[in-house]
Design a protein around this motif. Structure first.
Motif, PDB file in Angstrom:
ATOM      1  N   GLN A  19      49.766  24.149  39.090  1.00  0.00           N
ATOM      2  CA  GLN A  19      49.722  23.889  37.562  1.00  0.00           C
ATOM      3  C   GLN A  19      51.269  23.618  37.060  1.00  0.00           C
ATOM      4  O   GLN A  19      51.766  23.129  36.275  1.00  0.00           O
ATOM      5  N   GLY A  20      52.270  24.590  37.860  1.00  0.00           N
ATOM      6  CA  GLY A  20      53.663  24.560  37.616  1.00  0.00           C
ATOM      7  C   GLY A  20      54.374  23.087  38.034  1.00  0.00           C
ATOM      8  O   GLY A  20      55.205  22.381  37.185  1.00  0.00           O
ATOM      9  N   PHE A  21      53.741  22.495  39.170  1.00  0.00           N
ATOM     10  CA  PHE A  21      54.194  21.364  39.537  1.00  0.00           C
ATOM     11  C   PHE A  21      53.911  20.053  38.500  1.00  0.00           C
ATOM     12  O   PHE A  21      54.526  19.263  38.071  1.00  0.00           O
ATOM     13  N   VAL A  22      52.499  20.566  38.070  1.00  0.00           N
ATOM     14  CA  VAL A  22      51.880  19.506  37.044  1.00  0.00           C
ATOM     15  C   VAL A  22      52.806  19.431  35.983  1.00  0.00           C
ATOM     16  O   VAL A  22      53.208  18.294  35.328  1.00  0.00           O
ATOM     17  N   TRP A  23      53.238  20.829  35.416  1.00  0.00           N
ATOM     18  CA  TRP A  23      54.187  20.662  34.557  1.00  0.00           C
ATOM     19  C   TRP A  23      55.383  20.187  34.420  1.00  0.00           C
ATOM     20  O   TRP A  23      56.100  19.599  33.636  1.00  0.00           O
ATOM     21  N   ARG A  24      56.026  20.260  35.766  1.00  0.00           N
ATOM     22  CA  ARG A  24      57.413  19.899  35.855  1.00  0.00           C
ATOM     23  C   ARG A  24      57.368  18.462  35.977  1.00  0.00           C
ATOM     24  O   ARG A  24      58.360  17.551  35.430  1.00  0.00           O
ATOM     25  N   VAL A  25      56.278  17.740  36.435  1.00  0.00           N
ATOM     26  CA  VAL A  25      56.152  16.303  36.477  1.00  0.00           C
ATOM     27  C   VAL A  25      56.147  15.816  35.173  1.00  0.00           C
ATOM     28  O   VAL A  25      56.796  14.700  34.636  1.00  0.00           O
ATOM     29  N   LEU A  26      55.190  16.502  34.214  1.00  0.00           N
ATOM     30  CA  LEU A  26      55.132  16.089  33.030  1.00  0.00           C
ATOM     31  C   LEU A  26      56.538  15.983  32.054  1.00  0.00           C
ATOM     32  O   LEU A  26      56.614  15.094  31.438  1.00  0.00           O
TER      33      LEU A  26
END
Length: 67
Positions: A19-26
């Motif tokens: 989830q942290g990776f997804v937030w960073r990409v977004l």
């Protein structure tokens, strides 16, 4: 007395993206989008001001401004 409890919030999930990776990409995509919008907006503002200044220069070329 110490007890350990397995919590679903602290345990990493075995499947799917982090989830942290997804937030960073977004956030990165949103930052690039905002930077492009800001750049285009500033470009339009520059050309508007430049056009108005050039028009005023051509109108009053060789004369003092009336005010």
């Amino acid at each position: 007395m110490t007890t350990t409890h397995a919590s679903s919030g602290s345990a990493p999930s075995a499947r799917g993206l982090d989830q942290g990776f997804v937030w960073r990409v977004l956030l990165a995509i949103g930052g690039v989008y905002l930077a492009v919008k800001l750049f285009r907006g500033l470009g339009q503002l520059f050309w508007t001001v430049f056009g108005l200044a050039l028009g005023l220069f051509w109108m009053f070329n060789g004369r003092l401004f009336p005010w």
